[in-house]
Design a protein around this motif. Structure first.
Motif, short mmCIF file in Angstrom:
data_model
loop_
_atom_site.label_atom_id
_atom_site.label_comp_id
_atom_site.label_asym_id
_atom_site.label_seq_id
_atom_site.Cartn_x
_atom_site.Cartn_y
_atom_site.Cartn_z
N ASP A 1 -11.65 -49.50 -22.83
CA ASP A 1 -12.86 -49.95 -22.16
C ASP A 1 -12.83 -49.43 -20.71
O ASP A 1 -11.97 -49.84 -19.93
N PRO A 2 -13.74 -48.52 -20.33
CA PRO A 2 -13.71 -47.99 -18.96
C PRO A 2 -13.83 -49.07 -17.89
O PRO A 2 -13.24 -48.94 -16.82
N ARG A 3 -14.57 -50.14 -18.19
CA ARG A 3 -14.71 -51.21 -17.20
C ARG A 3 -13.38 -51.92 -16.97
O ARG A 3 -12.96 -52.16 -15.83
N VAL A 4 -12.69 -52.24 -18.05
CA VAL A 4 -11.40 -52.91 -17.94
C VAL A 4 -10.37 -52.00 -17.28
O VAL A 4 -9.58 -52.42 -16.43
N THR A 5 -10.39 -50.73 -17.66
CA THR A 5 -9.44 -49.78 -17.08
C THR A 5 -9.69 -49.59 -15.59
O THR A 5 -8.74 -49.50 -14.80
N ALA A 6 -10.95 -49.51 -15.18
CA ALA A 6 -11.26 -49.39 -13.76
C ALA A 6 -10.72 -50.57 -12.98
O ALA A 6 -10.16 -50.41 -11.87
N SER B 1 -22.88 -53.71 -11.65
CA SER B 1 -21.80 -53.58 -12.62
C SER B 1 -22.17 -52.56 -13.69
O SER B 1 -23.20 -52.70 -14.35
N ALA B 2 -21.34 -51.54 -13.83
CA ALA B 2 -21.60 -50.51 -14.84
C ALA B 2 -21.62 -51.15 -16.23
O ALA B 2 -20.80 -52.01 -16.54
N PRO B 3 -22.54 -50.74 -17.09
CA PRO B 3 -22.69 -51.36 -18.41
C PRO B 3 -21.55 -50.98 -19.35
O PRO B 3 -20.86 -49.98 -19.13
N PRO B 4 -21.36 -51.75 -20.41
CA PRO B 4 -20.31 -51.42 -21.39
C PRO B 4 -20.67 -50.15 -22.16
O PRO B 4 -21.85 -49.84 -22.35
N LEU B 5 -19.64 -49.43 -22.60
CA LEU B 5 -19.85 -48.25 -23.42
C LEU B 5 -19.54 -48.50 -24.89
O LEU B 5 -19.87 -47.69 -25.74
N ASP B 6 -18.90 -49.63 -25.17
CA ASP B 6 -18.56 -49.97 -26.55
C ASP B 6 -19.85 -50.13 -27.36
O ASP B 6 -20.72 -50.96 -27.04
N GLN B 7 -19.98 -49.34 -28.42
CA GLN B 7 -21.23 -49.31 -29.16
C GLN B 7 -21.52 -50.63 -29.86
O GLN B 7 -22.68 -51.05 -29.97
N ALA B 8 -20.46 -51.32 -30.30
CA ALA B 8 -20.68 -52.61 -30.96
C ALA B 8 -21.29 -53.61 -29.98
O ALA B 8 -22.20 -54.38 -30.33
N LEU C 1 -16.68 -45.28 -10.51
CA LEU C 1 -15.36 -45.15 -11.13
C LEU C 1 -15.42 -45.44 -12.62
O LEU C 1 -14.82 -44.72 -13.43
N VAL C 2 -16.14 -46.47 -13.01
CA VAL C 2 -16.30 -46.79 -14.43
C VAL C 2 -16.96 -45.63 -15.16
O VAL C 2 -16.54 -45.22 -16.25
N GLN C 3 -17.99 -45.05 -14.56
CA GLN C 3 -18.67 -43.93 -15.19
C GLN C 3 -17.75 -42.71 -15.32
O GLN C 3 -17.78 -42.00 -16.32
N ALA C 4 -16.93 -42.49 -14.29
CA ALA C 4 -16.00 -41.35 -14.33
C ALA C 4 -14.96 -41.52 -15.44
O ALA C 4 -14.45 -40.53 -15.97
N LEU C 5 -14.66 -42.76 -15.79
CA LEU C 5 -13.69 -43.05 -16.85
C LEU C 5 -14.35 -43.08 -18.23
O LEU C 5 -13.70 -43.43 -19.22
N VAL D 1 -11.67 -58.73 -1.96
CA VAL D 1 -12.37 -57.89 -2.93
C VAL D 1 -13.03 -58.72 -4.02
O VAL D 1 -14.11 -58.38 -4.51
N TYR D 2 -12.39 -59.80 -4.43
CA TYR D 2 -12.87 -60.59 -5.58
C TYR D 2 -14.35 -60.97 -5.51
O TYR D 2 -15.06 -60.87 -6.53
N PRO D 3 -14.86 -61.42 -4.35
CA PRO D 3 -16.29 -61.84 -4.34
C PRO D 3 -17.26 -60.72 -4.69
O PRO D 3 -18.41 -61.01 -5.02
N TRP D 4 -16.82 -59.47 -4.61
CA TRP D 4 -17.71 -58.34 -4.85
C TRP D 4 -17.58 -57.76 -6.25
O TRP D 4 -18.21 -56.76 -6.58
N LEU D 5 -16.76 -58.40 -7.09
CA LEU D 5 -16.58 -57.95 -8.47
C LEU D 5 -17.31 -58.88 -9.42
O LEU D 5 -17.43 -60.09 -9.16
N ASP D 6 -17.77 -58.33 -10.55
CA ASP D 6 -18.38 -59.20 -11.55
C ASP D 6 -17.28 -60.05 -12.19
O ASP D 6 -16.09 -59.76 -12.05
N PRO D 7 -17.64 -61.15 -12.87
CA PRO D 7 -16.63 -62.10 -13.35
C PRO D 7 -15.59 -61.48 -14.26
O PRO D 7 -14.40 -61.83 -14.18
N GLU D 8 -15.98 -60.58 -15.14
CA GLU D 8 -15.02 -59.97 -16.06
C GLU D 8 -14.01 -59.12 -15.31
O GLU D 8 -12.79 -59.25 -15.51
#
Length: 445
Positions: free
Chosen positions: A325-330, A72-79, A312-316, A349-356
């Motif tokens: 939030d690139p993760r939410v948008t992806a 799972s790509a990490p969050p980019l939100d600085q907070a 995809l998250v990184q590209a966003l 697809v669901y089993p291969w996604l992180d919970p969020e």
């Protein structure tokens, strides 16, 4: 007075783990010691997320329900990044989360599609020479293995299909400009038009099994020299495109798998007589640890989907500055593609996604009035909030969106759409705006 640098737990831990794995003593450590060292650097964020920087030099997030770790790509939100703090993970880590060492040296390559940044002319010319020099009699190199046999005219030799198949297997995301010379040189050989229109060709990925089948068929037919020639065609094609980093990682893997068979001509003969799958597995067994990421699409469709979503998250990433939030948008864009083509495939697809991300996809699909649907393509256009700022970022979004679409279709057993996925098609349309502006302004890529 110098500004105080804000704490970023993700950058700090990533740097720390990279330094550990780069240490020459790392390969010799016991497996348990390695696992403990990684577990001691687990992060917890303010939203309760638990993160590890592990194998493949990528981040993993833990499912709080079943404890599984998801790529799972990490969050980019600085907070959120600055809220992260280290806690020791006390449960045993699965071996596939712990870096071995070579996986940290993997060259990522480019995730751009082949629209905007063209394939360099010198590479195209090398491939053209291969196609022209590899014309052979159909009788000597019959093309009988599917799906390649359905793509080409009935009298086309498998040597030409070997060049094509290698291009499409090594390409990160085979979405091409409709005028791309690399494709048009095959026009006389194709038995049907490629999917897409004059602007974009949405080409299906060729599997390693397809390539192995071309080679193994000739060996089983009692023509081992012809099989060796096909293997050489594939290796020469991989070498021809190696300089383009959209091809390089898979080209390197294919070369590593084929070169032993080119040096020892009977190496794969026993496997060939067992079947195409046995040859494919023999090739995969020869793939060095450094390049295992390059073949993950052929070893685990689920893991390949996870890596594609990560890309995809990184590209966003450019939308983080727009307070998205690139993760939410992806996840929202994945939901858009699922809704347009096969909503029922979400269950696969669901089993291969992180919970969020799983929650986002589920709720956006279930609620027709969900606010995240504002980020869906509308009438073939990306919403202004997602417009890439330049050609490079648009090409990366196109490539990752198309690669992700192909990945979940493969995972769910769904045929990819001839007109492209909703997100990739809308991105391609936006990319043409950048290209038109660049041409009118006299700008160079």
């Amino acid at each position: 007075m110098a500004a105080v640098r804000q704490w970023d737990g993700f950058s700090t831990i990533e740097g720390d783990v990279r330094a550990m794995v780069d240490d020459p003593r790392w390969p010799g450590l016991p497996a348990q010691a390695k696992a403990q060292a990684v577990a001691a650097r687990m992060l917890v964020t303010a939203d309760g997320g638990r993160w590890l920087f592990g194998t493949h030099a990528r981040w993993y997030r833990q499912d709080p329900v079943d404890g599984r770790w998801h790529l799972s790509a990490p969050p980019l939100d600085q907070a959120l990044r600055s809220s992260a703090h280290v806690v020791r993970h006390t449960s045993p880590l699965a071996a596939d989360l712990v870096p071995l060492g070579p996986d940290f040296s993997y060259e990522e390559g480019s995730t751009q599609g082949f629209i905007g940044p063209d394939v360099p002319a010198d590479i195209v010319e090398k491939v053209r020479v291969l196609v022209l020099s590899r014309r052979a009699r159909h009788e000597d190199f019959p093309l009988t293995t599917e799906p390649l046999s359905r793509l080409f005219a009935g009298d086309v030799a498998s040597t030409v299909a070997a060049v094509w198949g290698t291009l499409m297997w090594t390409a990160y995301a085979p979405a091409f400009d409709g005028n791309e010379v690399l494709l048009s040189m095959f026009g006389e050989f194709l038995g049907r038009a490629l999917p897409g229109d004059e602007f974009v060709r949405w080409v299906s990925r060729v599997s390693l099994l397809d390539l192995a089948g071309l080679y193994a068929e000739r060996i089983r037919a009692g023509e081992p020299k012809a099989g060796l020639r096909l293997a050489a065609v594939m290796a020469n094609t991989a070498d021809a495109v190696f300089a383009d980093d959209r091809f390089r990682p898979r080209a390197a893997a294919l070369l590593a798998m084929l070169q032993p068979a080119l040096r020892r001509r009977d190496l794969d003969h026993a496997a060939a007589h067992q079947g195409d799958e046995a040859v494919r597995q023999a090739w995969l067994d020869r793939c060095p640890p450094l390049l295992t990421r390059a073949v993950v699409g052929d070893t685990s469709p689920g893991e390949y989907f996870r890596h594609s979503m990560y890309d995809l998250v990184q590209a966003l990433g450019y939308i983080a500055k727009r307070r998205h939030d690139p993760r939410v948008t992806a996840a929202a864009l994945l939901a858009a593609d699922l809704a347009a083509l096969s909503p029922k495939s979400a269950a696969r697809v669901y089993p291969w996604l992180d919970p969020e991300m799983r929650h986002v996809v589920h709720t956006v699909l279930a609620d027709p009035r969900h606010t995240l649907r504002d980020q869906w393509p509308d009438d073939g256009e990306l919403p202004p909030s997602l417009h890439p700022p330049d050609i490079g970022s648009a090409a990366a979004l196109l490539g990752t969106a198309y690669a992700t679409g192909l990945a979940w279709c493969d995972l769910a057993g769904v045929e990819s759409p001839a007109s492209g996925f909703a997100t990739a098609a809308a991105t391609a349309r936006r990319l043409t705006h950048h290209l038109i502006f660049a041409n009118e302004s006299g700008l160079n890529q």
